[in-house]
Design a protein around this motif. Structure first.
Motif, short mmCIF file in Angstrom:
data_model
loop_
_atom_site.label_atom_id
_atom_site.label_comp_id
_atom_site.label_asym_id
_atom_site.label_seq_id
_atom_site.Cartn_x
_atom_site.Cartn_y
_atom_site.Cartn_z
N MET A 77 39.32 -18.20 -24.77
CA MET A 77 38.68 -19.53 -25.34
C MET A 77 37.56 -19.89 -24.62
N LEU A 78 37.02 -19.08 -23.56
CA LEU A 78 35.84 -19.52 -23.04
C LEU A 78 34.89 -18.27 -23.13
N PRO A 79 34.32 -18.01 -24.15
CA PRO A 79 33.67 -16.54 -24.19
C PRO A 79 32.76 -16.19 -23.65
N SER A 80 31.96 -17.13 -22.95
CA SER A 80 30.77 -16.89 -21.79
C SER A 80 31.45 -16.09 -21.13
N PHE A 81 32.50 -16.43 -20.33
CA PHE A 81 33.27 -15.82 -19.27
C PHE A 81 33.94 -14.53 -19.65
N ALA A 82 34.97 -14.66 -21.03
CA ALA A 82 35.52 -13.54 -21.46
C ALA A 82 34.67 -12.28 -21.88
N ASP A 83 33.30 -12.60 -22.21
CA ASP A 83 32.60 -11.79 -22.98
C ASP A 83 31.15 -11.29 -21.87
N ALA A 84 31.43 -11.80 -20.64
CA ALA A 84 30.25 -11.55 -19.78
C ALA A 84 30.41 -10.01 -19.29
N LYS A 85 28.99 -9.38 -19.18
CA LYS A 85 29.07 -7.87 -19.01
C LYS A 85 29.47 -7.68 -17.47
N ARG A 86 29.29 -8.32 -16.69
CA ARG A 86 29.61 -8.32 -15.31
C ARG A 86 30.58 -9.62 -14.79
N ARG A 87 31.61 -9.35 -14.09
CA ARG A 87 32.24 -10.26 -13.59
C ARG A 87 32.70 -10.14 -12.10
N GLY B 285 25.06 -12.48 -18.63
CA GLY B 285 24.97 -11.08 -18.19
C GLY B 285 26.04 -10.95 -16.96
N ALA B 286 26.03 -11.81 -16.18
CA ALA B 286 26.71 -11.59 -14.97
C ALA B 286 27.23 -12.98 -14.27
N VAL B 287 28.49 -13.25 -13.98
CA VAL B 287 29.30 -14.29 -13.65
C VAL B 287 29.91 -13.77 -12.31
N LEU B 288 29.33 -14.66 -11.18
CA LEU B 288 30.07 -14.09 -9.91
C LEU B 288 30.89 -15.64 -9.51
N ILE B 289 31.93 -15.35 -8.90
CA ILE B 289 33.02 -16.43 -8.64
C ILE B 289 33.12 -16.33 -7.06
N ASP B 290 32.57 -17.25 -6.25
CA ASP B 290 32.89 -17.12 -4.71
C ASP B 290 33.92 -17.92 -4.35
N ALA C 177 27.96 -1.26 -12.83
CA ALA C 177 28.19 -1.77 -14.26
C ALA C 177 29.43 -2.06 -14.79
N GLU C 178 30.49 -1.74 -13.61
CA GLU C 178 31.82 -2.17 -13.99
C GLU C 178 32.09 -3.71 -14.27
N ARG C 179 32.95 -3.81 -15.22
CA ARG C 179 32.95 -5.35 -15.89
C ARG C 179 33.51 -6.12 -14.89
N ASP C 180 34.53 -5.81 -13.97
CA ASP C 180 35.37 -6.59 -12.86
C ASP C 180 35.15 -5.84 -11.33
N LEU C 181 34.63 -6.58 -10.67
CA LEU C 181 34.50 -6.14 -9.18
C LEU C 181 34.82 -7.06 -8.34
N VAL C 182 35.88 -6.71 -7.54
CA VAL C 182 36.06 -7.48 -6.37
C VAL C 182 35.61 -7.20 -5.24
N VAL C 183 34.92 -8.14 -4.42
CA VAL C 183 34.21 -7.87 -3.14
C VAL C 183 34.84 -8.81 -2.23
N VAL D 148 40.15 -3.90 -9.95
CA VAL D 148 40.69 -4.84 -8.75
C VAL D 148 41.32 -3.76 -7.76
N ARG D 149 41.94 -2.91 -8.25
CA ARG D 149 42.60 -1.95 -7.20
C ARG D 149 41.80 -1.22 -6.13
N ARG D 150 40.34 -1.11 -6.68
CA ARG D 150 39.13 -0.61 -5.84
C ARG D 150 38.12 -1.64 -5.31
N PRO D 151 38.48 -2.37 -4.31
CA PRO D 151 37.48 -3.27 -4.04
C PRO D 151 36.26 -3.02 -3.24
N VAL D 152 35.20 -3.43 -3.38
CA VAL D 152 33.94 -3.21 -2.66
C VAL D 152 34.13 -4.21 -1.34
#
Length: 834
Positions: A275-285, A154-159, A53-59, A309-313
């Motif tokens: 400027m890109l609300p779909s990404f800026a307001d996504a629940k999970r990134r 709901g969620a955007v994943l950037i590979d 549920a954290e809004r930004d997660l680095v894997v 970001v400090r605590r990556p998965v």
């Protein structure tokens, strides 16, 4: 009669649970190759699920650890939890297709249409390239755009997030070519401001000198926004403008601007993601990344949450990387010619696919006669497909250090030839301002590590990596650079160093046997390479740059027109700057924000910025010039500089190699500033006081050396010149620089004008200043060879630390202040003397 099990009502586990491991196990239609999840995949899922549920997660996962499957199942989990719609973004179309094939093999529902009902209703994963979402005409919606309501995601994943970042940054950058009417109008608008920065620089810009590059002073850009909009706004629907303009227009006044004869480039210091609300307001990134050391750019560019970001998965271990033997032939065999290395690789390419990554089209030209295939961005997909399908031979790719996969036999020998270079105008401005700083080193090391990762795409994959070019190898051979690499790459380099030690004293032919041991799977090598990675773990707490945090926060404040607060936020980070050059850049940005609130205070801060970084814009009242001090004892000055700069003879040799690699003439305009900096550094290494007045104060020569006995060299560099004659304009520029010297120094000081040029032949209408000299490109090549020999001589037995030993060798190699002009320059030749 068989029983119809479909009549028994039930809900599929794969469509209801959120635990990724259970979803994966329950996928009934998946391919046999997915019978079991890998350990690293299960470990990542287990770590991600409680934090999902954290809004930004680095894997973070090593290349080849099964990141695609991990990401797809995470998004399926989000759909099962009704956190949709969900999007999987890749750097390019090829990789998007690869992800779709993997989704199909897993039996997941997916689409490539952003307007499809299954996606919008949260039933299918949208899999597209990153440009589909990030552009000024995005189908997902752009802030302020009419007729399109932004899609709530709901969620955007950037590979491969770092590779995607390059594409995203491009979308927020406006480049206006010289063929567009706005190019000339903008240069004319800012002519007084540019002239105040540097009259010679503006003349070069005005006269279409390919090497010309000028940054618009931030305060001038702010003050003239109304006029800027008058020029640009009418063109907002032009082809050049239509993609970036909608993303930039709201933050145009905060942008940085650089001008060349061919391009005006405009870009913000951080990306305005709102400027890109779909990404800026996504629940999970979710950001899938390789194990690179610095993720601060996720904050400045994607506006990611710093605490997450400090605590990556990560998986529990980091030992699942493919096998790489990393070699530097020019270090192991110092006397080998470049042509011999090329011939060796051509021979290897008869059996294996050899992929060479070069930093520029100029370097591509060196390899082109040897290559079976070459590719810039346009031909890339076709060439990569050929490599994956079978044997091609030697393939050369231009500046493709990330975002491509070369698995297994697609690449068994990977070559990085040369250091990644700054190409675009703003990149070149940054390169000149931060050259030699830790900031630049971090960027370059990251690019190199990305490049080295192209050839191993699974934990069972293997390849030989060869690093060519003195600048590249010198960068990686310092403790500071090694510390910036991921643990796995550091371990592989350490093992490769031991292998290289075993080559000492061997003939170049020994390289063939060594490469064969890797590629023919010598059991001892395979065992050693696996042992090198054993026990490695990921960093659990990633250090995030305080400077990056301040830059992002200040940009957001400035966007709210809270300019004084934005400036103050950057001031708080001055102490966190890694070196004085970065601190100067921070002060300049703080002054840019402050100008809107307090112009007088902003100019005072800008003066402080120039004192820290001489490449910063000069304040309105200019910068006073303090004459360069004369030197007394050259050998003593040189030894002191070398002792302070280098900790060992090896570092000295590598450092001078790197310097001399920049001291090579090139028609590439991006290499002009590095050349001028190399002239400065050469002077310091030889014991001369040295500076760059034209860059530092906007007037005077490119370089100035104090060579002893109150004598100076006023140096104009024409390293990008192509003509076989010195034109009148260039020789007049040398005369103007000598006049500048006479105005700045008293009559006890004397100067010789020096021009570095391909030829000493003057154009018929050109007259050289009295006593001026030319260092031709041929003489410069001889000088480089001599400096190399001098360096080896003083490196022996730590002689570089001894002032007398250094002085003796300066004399021996004709590098003293008294001998330099007579030995390394020639008199210009007029037409009448032909």
């Amino acid at each position: 009669m068989p029983i119809d099990f479909s009549k028994i009502g039930r809900s599929s586990v794969s469509d209801t649970v959120t635990e990724p491991r259970r979803i994966f196990s329950a996928l009934s239609a998946k391919d046999e190759k997915y019978s079991y999840a890998r350990d690293v995949q299960s470990q990542v899922w287990s770590a991600w699920h409680p934090r999902r549920a954290e809004r930004d997660l680095v894997v973070k996962m090593n290349t080849g650890g099964g990141k695609t499957v991990v990401g797809l199942i995470m998004l399926k989990s989000c759909l099962n939890e009704d956190v949709g719609p969900v999007v999987y973004l890749t750097p390019d179309n090829y990789l998007a297709g690869q992800v779709r094939r993997e989704a199909a093999a897993l039996g997941l529902q997916f689409t490539e249409d952003p307007e499809s009902r299954p996606f919008l209703q949260g039933r299918a994963i949208l899999i597209v390239n990153v440009h589909t979402l990030f552009n000024g005409k995005s189908k997902f919606g752009v802030k302020g755009a009419q007729f399109r309501t932004p899609i709530e995601l709901g969620a955007v994943l950037i590979d491969d997030a770092h590779a995607c970042m390059a594409t995203v940054t491009e979308q927020f950058t406006l480049r206006i070519p010289s063929t567009h009417a706005a190019h000339t109008k903008l240069i004319k608008l800012f002519e007084p401001d540019l002239v105040a920065q540097s009259l010679p620089g503006f003349k070069d810009l005005e006269q279409d000198d390919r090497s010309a590059l000028m940054a618009v002073p931030p305060w001038a850009w702010t003050d003239k926004q109304a006029a800027v909009l008058d020029i640009l706004h009418p063109h907002r629907d032009d082809k050049v403008f239509q993609w970036p303009w909608p993303l930039l227009v709201d933050s145009l006044g905060l942008c940085r601007v650089a001008m060349t004869p061919s391009t005006v480039e405009i870009a913000p210091p951080c990306l305005p993601m709102e400027m890109l609300p779909s990404f800026a307001d996504a629940k999970r990134r979710i950001y899938l990344t390789a194990t690179l050391a610095d993720d601060s750019v996720l904050i400045t560019e994607f506006d990611a949450d710093p605490d997450s970001v400090r605590r990556p998965v990560t998986p529990e271990s980091a030992d699942d990387l493919g096998e790489r033997m990393i070699l530097s032939p020019q270090e192991s065999f110092p006397e080998v010619a470049e042509e011999d290395i090329h011939a060796f690789l051509v021979e290897q390419a008869k059996t294996y696919n050899v992929v060479v990554i070069v930093p520029s089209k100029k370097r591509l030209a060196v390899w082109e006669p040897l290559a079976a295939e070459t590719a810039t961005a346009k031909e890339l997909d076709d060439v990569l497909e050929k490599l994956r399908e079978g044997h091609v031979g030697l393939v050369v790719l231009v500046s493709k250090y990330d975002g491509i996969d070369l698995p297994d036999d697609a690449c068994r020998v990977l070559v990085l030839d040369g250091l990644p270079e700054a190409r675009d105008p703003l990149e070149r401005v940054d390169s000149d301002a931060l050259g030699g700083s830790d900031v630049t080193l971090m960027r370059q090391v990251q690019r190199i590590e990305q490049g080295m990762g192209r050839g191993v795409r699974s934990n069972k994959d293997y390849c030989v990596v060869m690093l060519l070019g003195s600048k590249l190898t010198a960068r990686l051979n310092t403790p500071k650079a090694r510390a910036m690499l991921s643990p796995a790459t550091r371990a592989q380099l350490a093992l490769s160093d031991k292998v290289a030690d075993m080559l000492e004293g061997e003939e170049f032919g020994a390289l063939e046997g060594l490469v064969e041991q890797c590629l023919k799977r010598d059991p001892e090598w395979v065992s050693l390479s696996r042992d090198a990675l054993d026990g490695l773990t990921y960093e659990k707490d990633v250090a995030i740059s305080d400077v990056a945090l301040a830059q992002r926060a200040a940009f957001d404040l400035a966007g709210q027109r809270r300019f004084a607060e934005a400036s103050e936020r950057l001031r708080m980070a001055f102490g966190a700057a890694v070196d004085v050059k970065q601190r100067g850049r921070l002060k300049e940005q703080a002054a840019a924000y402050l100008h809107a609130a307090d112009p007088v205070a902003a100019q005072k801060l800008q003066l402080s910025a120039v004192q820290d970084n001489r490449a910063a814009a000069r304040p309105v009242d200019g910068v006073s010039y303090k004459p360069l001090k004369p030197i007394q004892q050259q050998g003593k000055v040189a030894a002191a500089f070398l002792r302070e700069t280098y900790d060992s003879p090896v570092q000295l040799i590598l450092g001078v190699k790197e310097l001399l690699a920049d001291l090579v003439p090139s028609e590439d305009e991006a290499l002009v500033n590095p050349f001028e900096e190399a002239v400065l550094q050469l002077g310091l290494h030889l014991g001369f006081n040295s500076e760059r007045p034209e860059r530092d104060i906007g007037n005077g020569p490119d370089d100035l050396w104090s060579i002893g006995n109150n004598k100076y060299l006023v140096i104009e560099c024409k390293s990008a010149a192509l003509a076989d004659e010195i034109p009148r304009r260039d020789i007049e520029q040398l005369g103007q620089s000598l006049d500048w010297f006479d105005n700045q120094f008293d009559n006890t000081m004397t100067a010789t004008g020096i021009m570095i040029h391909p030829s000493r032949q003057l154009h018929a209408k050109a007259t050289a200043p009295a006593g001026s000299k030319i260092i031709t490109f041929a003489k410069l090549e001889q000088l480089r060879d001599t400096v190399t020999a001098f360096t080896r001589a003083i490196a022996k037995d730590d002689n570089y630390k001894d002032a007398d030993a250094v002085a003796e060798r300066l004399q021996k190699f004709h590098l003293t202040g008294g001998m330099f002009v007579g030995h390394w320059t020639e008199a210009p030749r007029s037409t009448s003397r032909r």
